[in-house]
Design an enzyme around this catalytic site. Structure first.
Site, PDB file in Angstrom:
ATOM      1  N   ASP A 223       0.822  -1.199   0.000  1.00 34.28           N
ATOM      2  CA  ASP A 223       0.000   0.000   0.000  1.00 34.28           C
ATOM      3  C   ASP A 223       0.867   1.264   0.000  1.00 34.28           C
ATOM      4  O   ASP A 223       1.872   1.327   0.713  1.00 34.28           O
ATOM      5  CB  ASP A 223      -0.881  -0.015   1.266  1.00 34.28           C
ATOM      6  CG  ASP A 223      -1.885   1.118   1.290  1.00 34.28           C
ATOM      7  OD1 ASP A 223      -2.805   1.100   0.466  1.00 34.28           O
ATOM      8  OD2 ASP A 223      -1.733   2.033   2.125  1.00 34.28           O
ATOM      9  N   GLU A 268      13.521 -15.941  -1.108  1.00 33.69           N
ATOM     10  CA  GLU A 268      13.880 -17.003  -0.163  1.00 33.69           C
ATOM     11  C   GLU A 268      12.690 -17.971   0.004  1.00 33.69           C
ATOM     12  O   GLU A 268      12.858 -19.184  -0.055  1.00 33.69           O
ATOM     13  CB  GLU A 268      14.206 -16.305   1.153  1.00 33.69           C
ATOM     14  CG  GLU A 268      14.734 -17.127   2.268  1.00 33.69           C
ATOM     15  CD  GLU A 268      14.781 -16.226   3.527  1.00 33.69           C
ATOM     16  OE1 GLU A 268      15.250 -15.065   3.416  1.00 33.69           O
ATOM     17  OE2 GLU A 268      14.319 -16.693   4.579  1.00 33.69           O
TER      18      GLU A 268
HETATM   19  C1  GLC Z   1      -4.148   3.243  -0.501  1.00 39.61           C
HETATM   20  C2  GLC Z   1      -5.403   2.404  -0.400  1.00 39.61           C
HETATM   21  C3  GLC Z   1      -6.506   3.259   0.116  1.00 39.61           C
HETATM   22  C4  GLC Z   1      -6.127   3.775   1.478  1.00 39.61           C
HETATM   23  C5  GLC Z   1      -4.792   4.509   1.441  1.00 39.61           C
HETATM   24  C6  GLC Z   1      -4.243   4.723   2.813  1.00 39.61           C
HETATM   25  O1  GLC Z   1      -4.251   4.233  -1.457  1.00 39.61           O
HETATM   26  O2  GLC Z   1      -5.688   1.807  -1.635  1.00 39.61           O
HETATM   27  O3  GLC Z   1      -7.732   2.580   0.165  1.00 39.61           O
HETATM   28  O4  GLC Z   1      -7.105   4.642   1.971  1.00 39.61           O
HETATM   29  O5  GLC Z   1      -3.811   3.768   0.748  1.00 39.61           O
HETATM   30  O6  GLC Z   1      -3.836   3.506   3.378  1.00 39.61           O
END
Ligand code: GLC
Ligand code: CA
Length: 576
Positions: A223, A268
């Site tokens: 993310d 790994e």
């Molecule tokens: C990313 C995710 C989103 C979230 C953001 C903060 O963009 O896809 O849904 O709100 O990160 O974690």
């Protein structure tokens, strides 16, 4: 813990059991809160997901990406994680996750999970410890705590703004009750940013990766992957710095050392019985050269293709994005039409402006939507997308042709973007409405019969025509189109080759060939030669066009009109 037996591909003879399965996989994005509710509390859960794995196998996907399933106060729908090694109790237990992984593997389906390394939850034990320990502590060094500016430190340490609206800093109250330091959160205040300069943070996440890989997880979606590294001087931003080394928090050069270490861990684990592990980054960067630095043998396997997602329904623009994507030779391409952060594709393509941008959601929501037009284009886009070389992501509900629900009552909206922009931006709830499975009334079997609670967001009553059951009964439904397209995509040798060859076509028509030969994919036999070329023709013009004479039709996104390919329609043809 599941026992470390080799996953079986029984029942899926053509399933990618080993090797680079991620290179051309079809990956289903499962947003667990909205997929299926097993226990009747109105919120999707792992029991619901397990109960519908057969549906996903029948759809013909190779892998599932689960949005965050960890314990979370849900300030941002699970992207605020308070324990990275467990399962949110509303969703189930770790034993449920283990069973789900094993059952999916039994069906030949890989599991990708979401890891959120940029920020934590304000309810995470580390953040609680940081608050308790006070200024200049090791505990605070894992986050970005700083004294404020101005009289008595009453102003934020710098001018950074939260991506969700408002300042990116929140002031804490110290243990003695006095107004204290401020901490950084690029998203909501409940999501304090980690300081990746801290060795504790690096060690912790490497251990989290090992925790899930050793349970058999096949991939990690990372993310906000370009945001992790910050300029420790925390300078003000002018707003005009491009992402890159000169930007204080986007796409800084030292972010790469994090992912190089993660790749070594993935490699790994790839030697164990479960097979190759993959990393995919959520990297929103306009500059292709900067984006390509994230992928390759020593770093991430792939990154999401957001320029394709944002692209308007326009032949020249699409061709440009496709060419630019394929020019990033360091990694196989990914193709994404939608996800849990953007407006649903049927609505986007039904507007007079068919582009999309996260920053301009209020504008797009102000436009009228022609759902019939949007649906026709979404069908054409699905065939165009699935014909491209690389992997493809399908966001749950896209296969049903669900639209963006733009009329959710304000008091039911959950996305922090809505509240933090004081309603100026409607946020992302409209693409997160629970799926309709069967029946003629909400909750459309999203929850079991007799459930006490309603779905956590209300479903439009018109979705009675878009349930899985209703669409399964119709050969011309979006679901039937996705099933057939995914079946051909995974079994036809033409899709095994990696190259794409553009063919001459009338204005505003995209035409290209895929051939079995010349690919790096070992999944399907190289049976090249006559009769194995697949041609994809997408008509984005306003007039019907003729199809090549030496072609037989494999699949079209809509009916042909007297042998001609109508506007907003795509055909898959066998040439020769
Ligand atoms: C990313 C995710 C989103 C979230 C953001 C903060 O963009 O896809 O849904 O709100 O990160 O974690
Ligand atoms: Ca539930």
């Amino acid at each position: 813990m599941p026992s470390a037996t080799a996953p079986s591909d029984s029942g899926r003879p053509d399933s990618p059991s080993s090797g680079s399965w991620w290179r051309r996989a079809a990956i289903y994005q499962l947003y667990v809160r909205s997929f299926a509710d097993g226990n009747g509390d109105g919120i999707g859960d792992l029991a619901g997901a397990r109960a519908h794995l057969a549906h996903l196998a029948a759809l013909g996907i190779d892998a599932i990406w689960f949005n965050p399933w960890y314990p979370s106060p849900m300030a941002d729908a699970g992207y605020d994680i308070s324990d990275y090694r467990s399962i949110e109790p509303v969703f189930g237990t770790l034993a449920d996750a283990d069973a789900l992984i094993a059952e999916a593997h039994g069906l030949g389906i890989k599991i990708i999970i979401d890891v959120v390394p940029n920020h934590s939850s304000d309810q995470h034990p580390w953040f609680a410890a940081a608050l308790a320990a006070g200024p200049d502590s090791v505990e605070r060094s894992r986050f970005w705590f700083r004294p404020g500016r101005g009289i008595n430190g009453s102003l934020p340490p710098n001018n950074w703004q939260s991506i969700f609206g408002g300042p990116a800093w929140t002031r804490v109250t110290e243990a003695d009750g006095s107004p204290g330091e401020w901490y950084l959160h690029l998203f909501a205040p409940e999501q304090p940013d980690y300081n990746w300069g801290s060795p504790d943070v690096r060690r912790e996440f490497e251990d989290v990766l090992r925790f899930w890989f050793s349970r058999g997880v096949d991939g990690i979606r990372i993310d906000s992957a370009a945001l992790l590294s910050k300029d420790a001087a925390l300078p003000d931003v002018s707003g005009s710095e491009p992402p890159g080394p000169a930007h204080p928090y986007t796409d800084r050069d030292d972010v790469h050392s994090i992912y190089q270490a993660w790749r070594a861990i993935a490699d790994e684990y790839s030697a164990d019985n479960y097979g190759e592990r993959m990393l995919i980054g959520e990297v929103w960067l306009p500059d292709a050269a900067r984006l390509t630095r994230y992928v390759g043998p020593g770093e991430l396997h792939t990154v999401f293709n957001f320029p394709y997602l944002d692209c308007p329904w326009d032949a020249d623009a699409l061709r440009r994005v496709i060419d630019e994507t394929l020019a990033l030779a360091a990694a196989p391409a990914t193709w994404v039409l939608s996800n849990h952060d953007v407006d649903r594709v049927v609505s986007r393509y039904g507007r007079p402006d068919t582009a999309f941008s996260l920053d301009r959601r209020p504008y797009f929501h102000s436009l009228p939507v022609d759902l019939a037009l949007g649906t026709r284009r979404a069908r054409a886009a699905a065939l165009l997308t699935m014909a491209l070389p690389g992997s493809v992501y399908v966001y749950q509900g896209e296969e049903l042709g669900l639209w963006e629900v733009q009329d959710i009552p304000d008091e039911l909206r959950q996305d922090p973007i809505w509240a933090r922009t004081l309603g100026a931006d409607p946020g992302r709830d409209g693409c997160r409405v629970p799926l309709p499975w069967s029946g003629t009334e909400p909750p459309f079997s999203f929850s079991p019969a007799g459930a006490a609670a309603e779905p956590w967001l209300p479903q439009p009553k018109e979705w009675r025509d878009l349930t899985v059951a209703a669409e399964s009964a119709h050969a011309d439904s979006m679901l039937s189109l996705y099933r057939e397209a995914l079946r051909i995509r995974r079994s036809d040798p033409a899709f095994a080759g990696t190259p794409l060859t553009w063919r001459q076509s009338p204005e505003d028509v995209l035409a290209f060939d895929r051939d079995a030969g010349g690919g790096q994919d070992t999944r399907l036999p190289d049976t090249g030669g006559p009769g194995t070329t697949l041609r994809c023709v997408a008509n984005l013009s306003s007039v019907p066009v003729s199809l090549p004479e030496n072609a037989s039709v494999l699949l079209t996104s809509g009916p042909l009109d007297g042998g001609l390919l109508p506007p907003d329609t795509t055909a898959w043809l066998r040439i020769g």
